[in-house]
Design a protein around this motif. Structure first.
Motif, PDB file in Angstrom:
ATOM      1  N   MET A 151      12.269 -25.302   5.900  1.00  0.00           N
ATOM      2  CA  MET A 151      13.687 -25.632   5.951  1.00  0.00           C
ATOM      3  C   MET A 151      13.956 -27.031   5.411  1.00  0.00           C
ATOM      4  O   MET A 151      14.861 -27.241   4.592  1.00  0.00           O
ATOM      5  CB  MET A 151      14.182 -25.539   7.403  1.00  0.00           C
ATOM      6  N   GLU A 175      15.968 -22.562  11.220  1.00  0.00           N
ATOM      7  CA  GLU A 175      14.623 -22.403  10.645  1.00  0.00           C
ATOM      8  C   GLU A 175      14.171 -20.947  10.618  1.00  0.00           C
ATOM      9  O   GLU A 175      13.180 -20.612   9.951  1.00  0.00           O
ATOM     10  CB  GLU A 175      13.609 -23.256  11.411  1.00  0.00           C
ATOM     11  N   GLY A 213      20.584 -26.128   7.745  1.00  0.00           N
ATOM     12  CA  GLY A 213      19.304 -26.786   7.527  1.00  0.00           C
ATOM     13  C   GLY A 213      19.434 -27.992   6.626  1.00  0.00           C
ATOM     14  O   GLY A 213      18.793 -29.035   6.857  1.00  0.00           O
TER      15      GLY A 213
END
Length: 240
Positions: free
Chosen positions: A30, A185, A224
């Motif tokens: 990520m 994630e 992210g």
């Protein structure tokens, strides 16, 4: 170039680790999707690693875990002390799921097992306008939790919310701490694993609805990316 310390507080079940990796592996993917130059160090509590000196790290991310922050495990109080020191130092700090809850508890908030039960699958969260970190009106992200922050700390601003999770994202007054309940994630494959793990201990209709929701698009890259940029910020205490 950001140097980020990931504190692993829980582990992916061995059955799924070869295909999906560890939680730090997921976060590394990520983070590097936004910043390919990021340097990532991992401190694993399950493996017995000692917590780092909060004054010697540039930025920290605390992962999810199966544990509850109120469980009284012997490593939770030291981690709370670490959080309070990092907070006072204005070290850029992010918590996800368990990390979100642990930081809230360490800084005076209340975490409980929610009467609403399991939150799994794709959840949509409303974004507080002009919060300075996350753009847009809403984000859709995979969730996997029963516990929730019921009462945030007094210096935390709720910037992500939903009917199921009213305090799903918190931005703290020190300007260097951000926490979120859902999992940016998790790719769709691991979000499906989380549904599989709930078979037999969550209502069948909840699991079925969660699985179906994963066919809809999610905003992992958006959230992210925001988290990665937040961790790369410099504090007022010099070039961390």
């Amino acid at each position: 170039m950001a140097r980020i310390t990931i504190i692993e507080t829980g582990q992916v079940p061995q059955k799924y680790r070869e295909q999906h990796g560890s939680f730090p592996d997921m976060f590394a993917r990520m983070l590097r999707a936004e910043d390919p130059t990021a340097t990532i160090e991992v401190v694993s509590i399950p493996k017995g690693d000692a917590l780092p000196d909060p004054g010697q790290i540039e930025a920290v991310l605390i992962t999810g875990a199966a544990a509850g922050v109120y469980d009284g495990l012997d490593w939770i109080a030291p981690l709370e002390n670490f959080v309070r020191t990092a907070y006072a130092n204005k070290t850029p700090m992010v918590g996800i799921c368990f990390g979100h809850q642990l930081i809230a508890q360490a800084l005076g908030g209340t975490v409980q097992k929610s009467a609403k039960g399991w939150g799994i699958g794709r959840h949509v969260y409303q974004v507080l306008p002009e919060n300075g970190v996350i753009e847009g009106e809403a984000v859709a992200i995979a969730a996997s939790h029963q516990d929730q922050v019921i009462e945030p700390p007094s210096d935390a601003l709720t910037i992500l919310s939903s009917e199921f999770t009213p305090h799903a994202g918190l931005l703290y007054a020190n300007g260097a701490t951000l926490t979120v309940q859902p999992h940016p994630e998790f790719d769709t494959g691991f979000a499906e694993v989380c549904c599989e793990l709930r078979d037999g201990n969550a209502p069948k209709d909840v699991v079925a609805t969660a699985r179906a929701s994963l066919a809809e698009p999610m905003d992992n890259a958006k959230l992210g990316g925001a988290i990665t940029r937040f961790l790369a910020r410099r504090t007022a205490q010099g070039e961390r």
